[in-house]
Design a protein around this motif. Structure first.
Motif, PDB file in Angstrom:
ATOM      1  N   ALA A  36       3.541  16.636  -6.165  1.00 52.71           N
ATOM      2  CA  ALA A  36       3.499  17.034  -4.604  1.00 52.71           C
ATOM      3  C   ALA A  36       3.068  15.950  -3.714  1.00 52.71           C
ATOM      4  O   ALA A  36       2.665  16.201  -2.629  1.00 52.71           O
ATOM      5  N   ALA A  37       2.242  14.969  -4.191  1.00 53.76           N
ATOM      6  CA  ALA A  37       1.826  14.077  -3.211  1.00 53.76           C
ATOM      7  C   ALA A  37       2.588  13.299  -2.403  1.00 53.76           C
ATOM      8  O   ALA A  37       3.836  13.070  -2.760  1.00 53.76           O
ATOM      9  N   THR A  38       2.329  12.742  -1.421  1.00 52.59           N
ATOM     10  CA  THR A  38       2.839  12.007  -0.389  1.00 52.59           C
ATOM     11  C   THR A  38       2.588  10.516  -0.488  1.00 52.59           C
ATOM     12  O   THR A  38       1.800   9.991  -0.574  1.00 52.59           O
ATOM     13  N   PRO A  39       3.889   9.802  -0.950  1.00 52.45           N
ATOM     14  CA  PRO A  39       3.524   8.568  -1.301  1.00 52.45           C
ATOM     15  C   PRO A  39       3.212   7.544   0.180  1.00 52.45           C
ATOM     16  O   PRO A  39       3.392   8.115   1.050  1.00 52.45           O
ATOM     17  N   LEU A  40       2.718   6.587  -0.020  1.00 51.26           N
ATOM     18  CA  LEU A  40       2.341   5.623   1.186  1.00 51.26           C
ATOM     19  C   LEU A  40       3.457   5.138   1.873  1.00 51.26           C
ATOM     20  O   LEU A  40       4.643   4.874   1.288  1.00 51.26           O
ATOM     21  N   ALA A  41       3.668   5.333   3.188  1.00 50.15           N
ATOM     22  CA  ALA A  41       4.786   4.910   4.015  1.00 50.15           C
ATOM     23  C   ALA A  41       5.288   3.742   3.714  1.00 50.15           C
ATOM     24  O   ALA A  41       4.142   2.737   3.873  1.00 50.15           O
ATOM     25  N   ARG A  42       6.382   3.152   3.760  1.00 52.95           N
ATOM     26  CA  ARG A  42       6.773   1.998   3.508  1.00 52.95           C
ATOM     27  C   ARG A  42       6.789   1.059   4.730  1.00 52.95           C
ATOM     28  O   ARG A  42       7.126   1.422   5.935  1.00 52.95           O
ATOM     29  N   THR A  43       6.139  -0.039   4.831  1.00 54.81           N
ATOM     30  CA  THR A  43       6.132  -0.715   6.047  1.00 54.81           C
ATOM     31  C   THR A  43       7.365  -1.425   6.243  1.00 54.81           C
ATOM     32  O   THR A  43       8.235  -1.916   5.333  1.00 54.81           O
ATOM     33  N   PRO A  44       7.842  -1.233   7.606  1.00 57.09           N
ATOM     34  CA  PRO A  44       9.354  -1.627   7.915  1.00 57.09           C
ATOM     35  C   PRO A  44       9.503  -3.028   8.015  1.00 57.09           C
ATOM     36  O   PRO A  44       8.554  -3.851   8.152  1.00 57.09           O
TER      37      PRO A  44
END
Length: 241
Positions: free
Chosen positions: A152-160
């Motif tokens: 259920a965890a939210t992964p780190l946002a990908r750097t664009p």
């Protein structure tokens, strides 16, 4: 024939690491070998470590009591360092895992490596550069959050891509390592490139930018050609300008 198991000593500074991260840390350590010694240091009479008591029991980590006899003096660090040297002298371990965000362990990491033993560091983003660079590899706790918290965890946002290209340390490091590892055919194997990056930047990890694999990161940057190797795996080269 099975490869011999790498024995690791895991030493945790309870004052500088949240208990909620230890499950993910130990899962990461299992990639490198077997944690045959697991010890955690702190003043267990303090209410500040109450969260660690259940975590230490769950993960079978031996608590080491160190009273804070003097205000402003970190007796916990001294106890961890003394134990680390005692364990080093046994010559039993191929690696030490130091779990802390404290720069006080910089010299300890350096001393262990002087004996040819690998040091894996784990800590928060605030960990001083000196300690990070003293380790063979250093992993930030926040990149392990998804594995620790479950599906259920939210992964780190990908750097664009634009932000990746503006990260001069990242891009210059990759370009240099690709050039170093390039063979006569003009291509470098991706695996050795990642190894070179870790040697130059111990805290290098594609997960720091939200990417699970090195191949995902270099493709996102868009400044490298990445193709399958004829004999398996991936190869990489710097794109022509």
């Amino acid at each position: 024939m099975a490869q011999p198991t790498e024995l690791l000593a895991v030493l945790i500074d309870a004052d500088n690491v949240p208990a909620s991260k230890i499950g993910a840390v130990l899962a990461e350590i299992a990639r490198f070998g077997t944690a045959s010694v697991k010890r955690i240091y702190g003043d267990w009479t303090s209410t500040q470590l109450s969260g660690w008591k259940a975590a230490a029991s769950e993960h079978v980590i031996q608590p080491v009591q160190q009273f804070a006899n003097t205000v402003g003096k970190n007796a916990t660090d001294s106890a961890l360092i003394i134990d680390a040297m005692d364990l080093l002298y046994t010559r039993r371990f191929s690696g030490f895992c130091i779990v802390s965000s404290d720069s006080d362990f910089t010299r300890l990491a350096t001393r262990i490596r002087e004996d040819g033993v690998t040091v894996y560091g784990f800590g928060e983003r605030k960990t001083p550069e000196a300690f990070r660079n003293a380790c063979d590899s250093f992993t930030y706790l926040d990149v392990l959050e998804e594995a620790d918290a479950g599906p259920a965890a939210t992964p780190l946002a990908r750097t664009p891509t634009p932000a990746l290209r503006q990260d001069t340390k990242l891009v210059a490091g990759l370009r240099s390592c690709v050039s170093t590892a390039t063979g006569e055919d003009g291509w470098a194997n991706l695996g050795p490139v990642g190894g070179l990056m870790r040697k130059q930047q111990p805290d290098f990890d594609p997960r720091n930018w939200g990417y699970a694999k090195l191949s995902d990161l270099v493709r996102a940057i868009g400044l490298f050609d990445v193709e399958p190797r004829p004999i398996g795996g991936l190869q990489i080269r710097n794109k022509s300008k």
